[in-house]
Design a protein around this motif. Structure first.
Motif, short mmCIF file in Angstrom:
data_model
loop_
_atom_site.label_atom_id
_atom_site.label_comp_id
_atom_site.label_asym_id
_atom_site.label_seq_id
_atom_site.Cartn_x
_atom_site.Cartn_y
_atom_site.Cartn_z
N LEU A 182 9.84 -50.91 -6.87
CA LEU A 182 10.62 -50.27 -8.26
C LEU A 182 11.78 -49.00 -8.42
CD1 LEU A 182 11.19 -51.97 -10.75
CD2 LEU A 182 9.64 -50.74 -11.45
N ALA A 183 11.17 -47.60 -8.20
CA ALA A 183 11.64 -47.01 -8.34
C ALA A 183 13.15 -46.73 -7.07
CB ALA A 183 11.04 -45.83 -8.00
N GLN A 184 12.48 -46.79 -5.73
CA GLN A 184 13.45 -46.90 -4.74
C GLN A 184 14.49 -47.55 -4.15
OE1 GLN A 184 10.29 -44.90 -2.01
NE2 GLN A 184 10.71 -43.32 -2.95
N GLN A 185 13.56 -49.31 -4.57
CA GLN A 185 15.15 -49.82 -4.40
C GLN A 185 15.26 -50.49 -5.79
OE1 GLN A 185 13.11 -52.75 -1.08
NE2 GLN A 185 11.85 -50.58 -0.30
N ALA A 191 11.66 -41.24 -5.43
CA ALA A 191 9.75 -40.55 -5.92
C ALA A 191 9.29 -40.18 -4.29
CB ALA A 191 9.22 -42.24 -6.73
N ASN A 192 8.43 -39.90 -4.23
CA ASN A 192 7.57 -39.64 -3.89
C ASN A 192 6.25 -38.85 -3.31
OD1 ASN A 192 7.63 -39.73 -0.63
ND2 ASN A 192 8.18 -37.61 -0.38
N GLU A 193 4.90 -39.22 -2.96
CA GLU A 193 3.77 -38.86 -2.79
C GLU A 193 4.17 -36.87 -2.05
OE1 GLU A 193 -1.28 -38.87 -2.96
OE2 GLU A 193 0.21 -40.22 -2.30
N HIS A 203 9.78 -35.63 -7.34
CA HIS A 203 10.92 -36.98 -7.80
C HIS A 203 11.95 -36.89 -8.38
CE1 HIS A 203 8.98 -37.19 -13.11
NE2 HIS A 203 8.32 -35.98 -12.39
N SER A 204 12.87 -37.56 -9.27
CA SER A 204 14.03 -37.36 -9.88
C SER A 204 13.93 -37.62 -11.44
CB SER A 204 14.91 -38.44 -9.40
OG SER A 204 16.08 -38.71 -10.90
#
Length: 262
Positions: A182-185, A191-193, A203-204
């Protein structure tokens, strides 16, 4: 009649002007193509390491905010709409994008143990909550990027800590892959671990604005280009951060009012 020296300078200025025109045209073309492909912020992300380094396309607000346009984000010829989602909120109630229809709302991606930008983002959202507390058509959608830890119980404690009281402010948790998708696409918000980042995630710090019909909206600058997102990591009180970037909570308030009036 110009001397040889003056003539030489004249032709030098002509060549410099031509080069500037060529590169300026190329830059505009690149921006347009990125908007069309929907990849405008893939590399324009901010992490908790860089303390608000996001660069979005044209972040200059209109000189006359009363005349600014809150336009649509167009990707591949279509207005971008929030994709379907369904997650549990802090009260363990299943919330979907349909629950936000008829409301103007702000979207963020955060996590409760974030030691850097999230507290500022939450403070700004609480400021919006208080500004629009008399409006039944305003809401906030907060999605945790650490759902393994951020259970409904943890999210409830976080809401109590920061004074989150709006019934239409849902702090949501669920399947991690779906949240990241949902965040990236869905929103093109990074957002990333990352175990090396403070708190284990980067994250942004940007907010997305959504209208009553589920379309992602954005203020257009004085050149007619969309801001895309709004900076969530600088408060109105702070005004400007160490990089010289200005706060955008004030213009976000203005744009929310305009969408509420539509």
């Amino acid at each position: 009649m110009p001397t040889g020296s003056n003539s030489k300078k004249k032709y030098t200025y002509i060549w410099v002007s031509a080069i500037i025109l060529i590169f300026g045209t190329f830059a505009v073309y690149e921006i347009v193509m990125r908007l069309e492909k929907g990849t405008v912020v893939e590399n324009d992300r901010m992490s908790e390491k860089s303390d608000d380094k996001v660069k979005s396309v044209n972040t200059i607000p209109s000189k006359d905010s009363t005349k600014s346009i809150v336009g649509f984000i167009v990707s591949q010829g279509e207005k971008r709409k929030v994709p379907d989602f369904e997650f549990y909120n802090q009260d363990s109630v299943l919330i979907s994008n349909k629950d936000y229809l008829g409301k103007v709302y702000v979207v963020e991606f955060f996590f409760t143990t974030c030691p850097t930008i999230c507290p500022i983002m939450t403070k700004n959202l609480v400021e919006l909550q208080e500004t629009f507390k008399d409006s039944e058509d305003f809401g906030v959608a907060s999605f945790t990027i650490n759902p393994r830890y951020d259970t409904p119980t943890v999210l409830t404690a976080y809401a109590n800590k920061y004074g989150i009281t709006d019934k239409d402010w849902h702090l949501m948790t669920g399947d991690k892959d779906k949240i990241y998708e949902l965040a990236q696409q869905g929103f093109y918000i990074f957002a990333n671990e990352d175990q090396e980042a403070p708190g284990g995630f980067e994250h942004s710090g940007m907010f997305a604005l959504v209208d009553k019909n589920g379309y992602i909206r954005s203020r257009e600058d004085e050149f007619g280009n969309p801001l895309i997102y709004y900076r969530g990591t600088i408060t109105e009180e702070q005004g400007v951060n160490s990089d010289g970037e200005t706060q955008q909570i004030s213009i976000l308030k203005e744009d929310i009012k305009k969408l509420l009036a539509e």
